[in-house]
Design an enzyme around this catalytic site. Structure first.
Site, mmCIF file in Angstrom:
data_model
loop_
_atom_site.group_PDB
_atom_site.id
_atom_site.type_symbol
_atom_site.label_atom_id
_atom_site.label_comp_id
_atom_site.label_asym_id
_atom_site.label_seq_id
_atom_site.Cartn_x
_atom_site.Cartn_y
_atom_site.Cartn_z
ATOM 1 N N GLN A 252 0.824 -1.204 0.000
ATOM 2 C CA GLN A 252 0.000 0.000 0.000
ATOM 3 C C GLN A 252 0.861 1.257 0.000
ATOM 4 O OE1 GLN A 252 -2.766 -0.272 3.259
ATOM 5 N NE2 GLN A 252 -3.814 -2.043 2.406
ATOM 6 N N ASP B 109 -2.719 -11.049 4.475
ATOM 7 C CA ASP B 109 -4.176 -11.127 4.573
ATOM 8 C C ASP B 109 -4.665 -12.491 5.038
ATOM 9 O OD1 ASP B 109 -4.640 -8.500 3.744
ATOM 10 O OD2 ASP B 109 -4.596 -9.067 1.626
#
Length: 433
Positions: free
Chosen positions: A174, A312
């Site tokens: 990110q 994740d």
């Protein structure tokens, strides 16, 4: 069953049974965010097929419309986005629960000559934003917000950027992506040097939209320039497939096939982790087909080098470790404390609810395997990945009734997850009490 289960605050799951069948999971959420943002920046139309229909990506679609970008649903699972961005946003940019959305959009806003205000729900407003504010300020953007820009809402005055070379302190796709997207509007090249290589969605998609981008193992450079509209097909989300892989492994009788997954760099690392645990699992990288069969698992050690590729999937991999023989250790995962929930704490609490002995450490967990999970009541803490992991465990391994509170968080990424759960496992599913 009806789609209304997406909105219930509590879900009751009665198992444990087999896990058999095949399915396609929703479009990759990470790729969907990037496709929408780059389509908005690009000159000319982009048609996106297979876009994630979860709430997170819906917030990104609504956000780009605030810049004067036209978004049209053209049917058959396709969305047309026609850029480029024409002006500063007309209203606040509400990203809901989407950390990827707000961080990447901050990079876009940094390159726009104007004022942008980015915010989200109460969970997102607790997540750290200083990691993207620091490099974007170095490029010339003015960024403020709560705690001097460490927390949203963020106020960004963009434009007038200069390319930089930046080495993030943590391995984060990110952060890398926010800097690269801002770099498109800078003077001179922008380079990100990573501690550990992270997912390459942004680099791959920048090239697809016509950007000049160079990729080495630990180094990515983008040159300033315009993007051109193109057609994008979003493959299935591997992080969603991980739930069904573990479902097959938890069940006494399990064989599940997931089709049309994204097979690219850094997204199928959970497959290798499960193979190390002894899982009967394989992935065809040509077709993106994953096949998993119930297996006897053994404990392993997960270190800081493993975490960027499974960031994740840690909650659902921890559930696999819960039924593995031996003691599994997870270390170097401190960044998980700043996700939708404190994922180290919420994963540990979830495992304990199912009767698993787990010790929480500063940057990970120590998980003692057990032969059988007990039914549980689990608080998702507003975290979709905790909720889905608990549902899989309740359907496939905990004989009895499991209740998951905060189930409505699942709609952010995987609408109708409960329907797929019933189809594959035959579990009883209804609103919880």
């Amino acid at each position: 069953m009806t789609p209304d289960l997406d909105a219930v605050s509590s879900l009751q799951v009665t198992g444990a049974g087999p896990a058999r069948g095949s399915l396609q999971v929703p479009g990759d959420k990470s790729i969907s965010h990037r496709a929408v943002m780059m389509a908005a920046m690009a000159h000319g139309p982009t048609v996106i097929t297979g876009l994630s229909r979860g709430q997170d990506v819906t917030h990104t679609l609504l956000a780009v419309e605030q810049f004067g970008v036209t978004v049209t649903d053209v049917g058959e699972g396709r969305v047309r986005v026609e850029g480029p961005i024409r002006h500063e946003p007309a209203d606040f940019l509400d990203h809901g629960n989407a950390g990827t959305g707000i961080r990447l959009m901050s990079g876009v806003c940094a390159g726009i000559d104007g004022l942008s205000v980015l915010t989200g729900d109460r969970f997102l407003r607790r997540r750290p934003m200083g990691r993207i504010a620091e490099p974007l300020r170095s490029m010339g953007a003015t960024i403020d917000g709560r705690e001097h820009g460490r927390l949203a809402p963020l106020v960004i005055r963009g434009g007038g950027l200069t390319g930089i070379t930046y080495a993030p302190k943590v391995a984060s796709a990110q952060v890398k992506s926010a800097v690269l997207l801002a770099g498109l509007s800078a003077t001179g090249p922008t380079t990100v040097e990573e501690i550990h290589p992270t997912r390459r969605h942004t680099e791959e998609m920048l090239a697809q939209f016509g950007a000049r981008v160079r990729v080495d193992e630990h180094r990515v450079t983008v040159e300033p320039g315009e993007l051109a509209g193109t057609d994008v097909e979003v493959p299935g989300d591997p992080s969603q497939a991980a739930f069904w892989a573990v479902a097959a492994l938890l069940a006494d009788q399990g064989e599940v096939t997931i089709e049309r997954l994204y097979p690219g760099y850094g997204r199928s690392d959970f497959v290798g982790v499960l193979q190390r645990m002894g899982a009967d699992i394989d992935m065809d990288l040509t077709t993106g087909t994953l096949t998993v069969r119930s297996s006897k698992l053994r404990a392993i050690e997960l270190t800081a080098e493993d975490i960027p590729g499974i960031v994740d999937e840690v909650p659902v991999l921890a559930m696999a470790a819960a039924v593995a023989e031996g003691t599994t250790t997870v270390a170097g995962a401190g960044d998980l404390r700043a996700k939708e929930s404190d994922r180290i704490a919420s994963t540990s609490a979830m495992l304990r609810a199912f009767g698993v002995e787990v010790t929480e450490t500063e940057d990970g967990m120590v998980i003692e395997g057990t032969s059988r999970l007990r039914p549980a009541r689990v608080d998702s803490h507003g975290d979709h990945r905790i909720a889905m992991t608990a549902a899989v465990a309740g359907a496939c391994a905990a004989e009895g009734t499991t209740v998951i509170d905060g189930w409505d968080s699942v709609a952010t990424s995987y609408p109708r997850f409960a329907e797929d759960l019933v189809r594959l496992t035959g579990a009883g599913v209804e609103p919880g009490a």
